[in-house]
Design a protein around this motif. Structure first.
Motif: not given
Length: 94
Positions: A51-58
């Motif tokens: 989730t943290d990776k996806e949030i950073d990507a967004l």
């Protein structure tokens, strides 16, 4: 009198066996629960990382979109100046 003592000893031994079996079952159940708890914690940690990776990507995508957006204030000012210039030219050309 040896008969009642023998019967008591046999019953105590049966009771001891039943208690030992019960403790073994409880111990096994606790082991299963601990394993499930450990797996759940690992799954939760992986989910947090994903989730943290996806949030950073967004966030990076949003920042890229912000960098590429058109500055509307500047475009409005340029359009206004261009409109005023064409109006002034049309007045002087007549």
């Amino acid at each position: 009198m040896s008969t009642p003592e023998g019967a008591v000893a046999v019953e105590l031994e049966r009771l001891r066996g039943a208690v030992a079996t019960g403790f073994a079952e409880v111990k096994g159940s606790l082991s299963v629960l601990m394993e499930r708890s450990t797996r759940t914690e690992q799954d939760l940690a992986r989910l947090r990382e994903d989730t943290d990776k996806e949030i950073d990507a967004l966030k990076s995508e949003v920042e890229q979109l912000k960098a590429r957006r058109w500055p509307l204030g500047v475009l409005g000012a340029v359009a206004g100046v261009a409109g005023a210039a064409t109006g002034a030219i049309s007045l002087f050309v007549r």
